[in-house]
Structure formats: structure tokens, C-alpha cells
Design a protein around this motif. Sequence first.
Motif, short mmCIF file in Angstrom:
data_model
loop_
_atom_site.label_atom_id
_atom_site.label_comp_id
_atom_site.label_asym_id
_atom_site.label_seq_id
_atom_site.Cartn_x
_atom_site.Cartn_y
_atom_site.Cartn_z
N ASP A 42 42.00 -42.68 17.66
CA ASP A 42 41.41 -41.39 18.00
C ASP A 42 42.34 -40.23 17.66
N GLU A 43 43.59 -40.52 17.38
CA GLU A 43 44.54 -39.46 17.06
C GLU A 43 44.22 -38.77 15.73
N PHE A 44 43.48 -39.46 14.85
CA PHE A 44 43.21 -38.94 13.51
C PHE A 44 41.75 -38.53 13.39
N LEU A 45 41.52 -37.28 12.99
CA LEU A 45 40.18 -36.75 12.89
C LEU A 45 39.67 -36.86 11.46
N ASP A 46 38.43 -37.30 11.31
CA ASP A 46 37.87 -37.53 9.98
C ASP A 46 36.72 -36.60 9.65
N GLU A 47 36.66 -35.46 10.34
CA GLU A 47 35.56 -34.52 10.10
C GLU A 47 35.47 -34.13 8.63
N PHE A 48 36.62 -34.02 7.96
CA PHE A 48 36.64 -33.62 6.55
C PHE A 48 37.09 -34.75 5.63
N ASP A 49 37.09 -35.97 6.14
CA ASP A 49 37.37 -37.14 5.31
C ASP A 49 36.47 -38.28 5.80
N THR A 50 35.18 -38.09 5.65
CA THR A 50 34.22 -39.05 6.20
C THR A 50 34.27 -40.40 5.50
N ASP A 51 34.75 -40.44 4.24
CA ASP A 51 34.85 -41.72 3.56
C ASP A 51 36.21 -42.39 3.79
N PRO A 86 57.72 -46.06 9.04
CA PRO A 86 57.18 -44.70 9.20
C PRO A 86 56.93 -44.40 10.67
N PHE A 87 56.98 -43.14 11.03
CA PHE A 87 56.63 -42.72 12.39
C PHE A 87 55.22 -43.19 12.70
N HIS A 88 54.31 -42.99 11.74
CA HIS A 88 52.98 -43.59 11.78
C HIS A 88 52.33 -43.44 10.41
N GLU A 89 51.16 -44.00 10.24
CA GLU A 89 50.37 -43.82 9.03
C GLU A 89 49.00 -43.30 9.42
N VAL A 90 48.31 -42.67 8.47
CA VAL A 90 46.96 -42.20 8.76
C VAL A 90 46.10 -43.41 9.08
N ASN A 91 45.52 -43.41 10.26
CA ASN A 91 44.79 -44.57 10.76
C ASN A 91 43.54 -44.09 11.48
N TYR A 92 42.40 -44.18 10.80
CA TYR A 92 41.16 -43.68 11.37
C TYR A 92 40.59 -44.60 12.45
N ASP A 133 33.23 -37.51 14.83
CA ASP A 133 32.93 -38.93 14.92
C ASP A 133 34.24 -39.67 15.08
N ASP A 134 34.84 -39.59 16.26
CA ASP A 134 36.14 -40.20 16.51
C ASP A 134 35.97 -41.66 16.85
N SER A 135 36.77 -42.50 16.29
CA SER A 135 36.72 -43.93 16.60
C SER A 135 37.90 -44.31 17.45
N GLU A 136 37.76 -45.41 18.21
CA GLU A 136 38.81 -45.81 19.13
C GLU A 136 39.78 -46.75 18.46
N GLY A 137 40.91 -46.91 19.10
CA GLY A 137 41.89 -47.86 18.57
C GLY A 137 43.24 -47.19 18.47
N GLY A 138 44.05 -47.63 17.50
CA GLY A 138 45.38 -47.07 17.28
C GLY A 138 46.32 -48.15 16.87
N ASN A 139 47.61 -47.87 17.04
CA ASN A 139 48.61 -48.87 16.69
C ASN A 139 49.01 -49.70 17.90
N THR A 140 48.18 -49.65 18.96
CA THR A 140 48.48 -50.43 20.16
C THR A 140 48.53 -51.92 19.84
N GLY A 141 47.61 -52.38 18.95
CA GLY A 141 47.57 -53.80 18.60
C GLY A 141 48.88 -54.27 17.99
N LEU A 142 49.49 -53.41 17.16
CA LEU A 142 50.76 -53.77 16.53
C LEU A 142 51.82 -53.99 17.58
N ALA A 195 42.64 -34.84 6.21
CA ALA A 195 42.89 -35.63 7.42
C ALA A 195 43.68 -34.78 8.39
N GLU A 196 43.47 -35.02 9.68
CA GLU A 196 44.19 -34.23 10.69
C GLU A 196 44.71 -35.14 11.80
N TRP A 197 45.98 -34.92 12.15
CA TRP A 197 46.58 -35.62 13.29
C TRP A 197 46.67 -34.63 14.46
#
Length: 506
Positions: free
Chosen positions: A69-78, A60-66, A470-479, A238-240
Motif C-alpha cells: 500500500d506504500e506505492f500508489l499506482d494512480e498514474f502507473d496502472t499497468d 536497496p532501502f526498498h524497491e517499487v512494489n505495487y 486502487d491501492d493493493s495490500e501487502g509489502g515486504n513483510t513476507g520477506l 510511481a509514488e511512494w
Amino acid sequence: MKKSIIAALLSIALVLVMVIALVPTVATAKSANAEYDLPYNAVAPVPDGVVAPGEYTALPFHEVNYNSDEFLDEFDTDHSIKADFYACWDDEAMYLAWVVYSELEAYSSPVYGADNLGSMWQHCCIQVMYTPYHPTNAEEVAPGTFTGDYLELGVTMHEGETPIKCVWNASNTQTGIGSADWDFAGNVESTDDGIVATYEIKFPWKASGLESVGNGTQIGLGYAIGDQTNFNDHNNMAEWMDCILGNGGKKVPKNLAIITLAGNVNDDPIEVSQESFQGDVSVDIPVAPGNIDVNSIPADATAVLQQSPFNTSIVAGSSTIITDLSKVNEYNVKWSATAHLRPTDKAGVYEVVEIVWGGGNEISFANEVQEGDIALAVHGDDSVDANSESCQKRDALKALVAGDLVTFLGYDFENKLFATNAVVYYGNTVEEEPSVEPSEEPSEEPSEEPSKDESKETESSTPVVDESKDDSEGGNTGLIIGIVAGVVAVIAVVVVVAIVLKKKKA
């Protein structure tokens, strides 16, 4: 032998390098202007609602990954939304696809016609924002304004079956674009864990607002995923990129990801002829039946069920109408009375073929199932009171015998829709034969009630928002780091082996 070992190790290293090439590169993980290369595909994906292996890319180009910081969880807090996103391009179009793994038991979509899909975002859908230019050049959009120099599309599956698409806003170079100018296909499947909704969009360059495309062409792109029965009851989106949903209801095309077209071995730009737009095309969406006359329900009916849904899993005290009898055990009917019903020559009236009681086990029908047959399953909740109303309705169904009648008022079986006051009734009802005696009273034509115009409301594709994030850090950099480390290790082994072999030979 020594040469073959070295060759094998070099082959492994080459394979790992190729795998890295398949992973879209990103400069930074952030909620605005993340930079990606969009891969070129020599074979165009087919927009058919199914993402086949390798149809877009190996991954996949990417997956939803909270964690990014690219993915916003304002409306998907869980953080319940799980989805894969695929994307590529060729000489003809850009191709986008989403596979959403939902916890919902049933797909939710707008209940009204294709000409009023403004509130599609309240249900299950995909929203896409695009600019035919580098997004940082986008103009600011005033708060509460939902138009500007950007394109915003929406797609959903009406009742989980009919693909529906709309254009909320078009860029300055796309004036006149509508739903007929691009392709969308979708598919919804039920699973043990919920549903899987697949969305595929083919967006032709002739509708893109671009004069040419090729390696190095840069556009803006962002999207939002709706996975909810009703946003106003419980929002789950979810929002990218921070561009569509947030910002106090403000559209921000300036925040879109920076997408650079890449990978075409033929490096010559492709001239694009912006053809005249076809605009919107109407989609005939069936309308639910109007309300029934409650006076048509016989007074001596033993049981009356209010608004039994189609093909819904049974819970305590509920009922459902099953249209595919081969799937009857998928709806948890083990403790339900289930009637195998066959249509008569009178609309909405079905004849009992047999009644089956599971007693805690899966059921099967003794009689052959014919075309048009359905099932009615009724569960009685006796956890508190064995004489509860739901238990009485279940027992009344169990008491029916072959040849008894079950009547459905306000149901559209072809489109699986029903009126807001639809009912099912059965029991001690006897159909009266029409009198053959002439009436002494002159007959009166029934008066028709004036039709009521359906109310329409224009709604924004943006929810009412809370400006906190409530943006969290990270991403697919580790991969990517992990894969690079693996390649370095393999190459190091190759070098060491080569040196050892050389020393031995010396």
C-alpha cells in the motif's frame, strides 16, 4: 569436532541475524506515515550517477512494489515502473539514489532552459518531498496550492546527458535554498530492454533546516518517479507515500514517511550550522537551432528527409543520424541503406565515404573511420509498395558514390539537437561556384528578422489527477517473516544438536 559443528551453526545463525539488520524495518505498509529507520554509513556514498555494490547498504532501502500500500499506482496502472531506492546518512548529509529500469527506448526531458523546469514531472524525473520535522506536524495545504512548510525538489537528465535540478518549494526554515545548495548526479544507459536511469542526490544537513542530527532525529520523506515521454500523452509515474501526485492535485506533506536516523555508533547529536544559502545556479542548456529557410533546399535534390533524429533505432520507413559509428549495428540498420559520411569545410555538408547495404545482416565499413565521421541510415518500407516514398529515398541514398555530398540543414551535431523543420537532402544537386564577375546591381544587406521571445509558462509539479485510487495490500513483510523463520529454524537446530551431544556425553 562436536564443538566446531556447534560453532559453525551458531555462525550461520549470526549471519542471518545480521542480514535481517540490513533490511530497513517498517511498522506498517501504508500510503501515509510508514515508519522506517534510516541506516548510518561510516563511508559516504559518492554522487556520481553510479550505485556501486554496497555503496549505500547491502540491499536497496526498498524497491517499487505495487503489492504494498506504500506505492500508489494512480498514474502507473499497468505497473510497468521497476526501480530500486537506496538511502543512508552520515555526519555531513543524507544520501538518496534511484535506479529506474525503464521500457522507454529513449530518455525524455524538458526541451527548454534550466530557468523554466516547472513541467519536469511530465517527462523522466524524480520528485522528492521532505520535512525537517515529524511529518504528522505538517500543516494542511489548501487544494490547488503548491507552497507550504515543506521542501520539494526535482531532478532530471536533460537529453539524457546533463544533470538538471530545481527547487519547487522550500520549508519555512529553508527560505532561500536553491539548486546550488545540494548535489545531484545522474546517468542514462541503453539496454536491450530499454534504458536504465540512475539518480543520486547528496543533501547536506547544512541545507536541511535542522539544528542537529543524530540517532532518533525524525524527518518526513516521500518521492515520485516519472518514466514517460509526455505525461499528457501517456502518464507513467510511481509514488511512494500519498503526498505529491494525488489528492486531486493537493500536496500532502502530512502523509510523508516517518524517517528516524539510526545506526551511528557515536550517539552524540551533531550540531548543524545552517549556512547562508547560495540559491539557484544557472545551467547552460543548449538551444535547438532555429527554423531553416525552406527556400535554401535545392529544387533538384533527389531526396529530402524531414527531421531525421540522432541515434534512434530504425523502424520501417524511418531514418536516423548515427554519431558513433562503432555502435552502428545497435540501431537496427540491417535493412537500411547506410552512408558513411565525412565533414567538409562547409558547415552541415558531408562527403560520402561509402554506402553500405546490409541486406538483412549487420554491416561494417570498409574504410577507416575518422574523427567527426557520422552515418546516415535510411529504411524503405516496401511491405505495401516497393515504390513508396521511403523506398525511393532509401534507393537514392544507395545510388550515391564516394565523393557525393549530403547536406544537413538545421542540425546541431555537437549537442545532437535540430530545428523543428530540419532536413537532410542529397541526390542530383551540384554546388555552384561563386561568380567572379562584379555585379552591376548594388548589393543589399539582407534584412534580419526580429528575434522572437521564447514563451515561458509556469507549471505546477503536480499533474491533473483523478481522485480514484486502487491501492493493493501487502509489502515486504513476507520477506522479513521468511528471514525470521529461517533464523528461528537454524537456532532450533543448534539447540537440538547441543542437547543430543550432551546426552551422548552423559
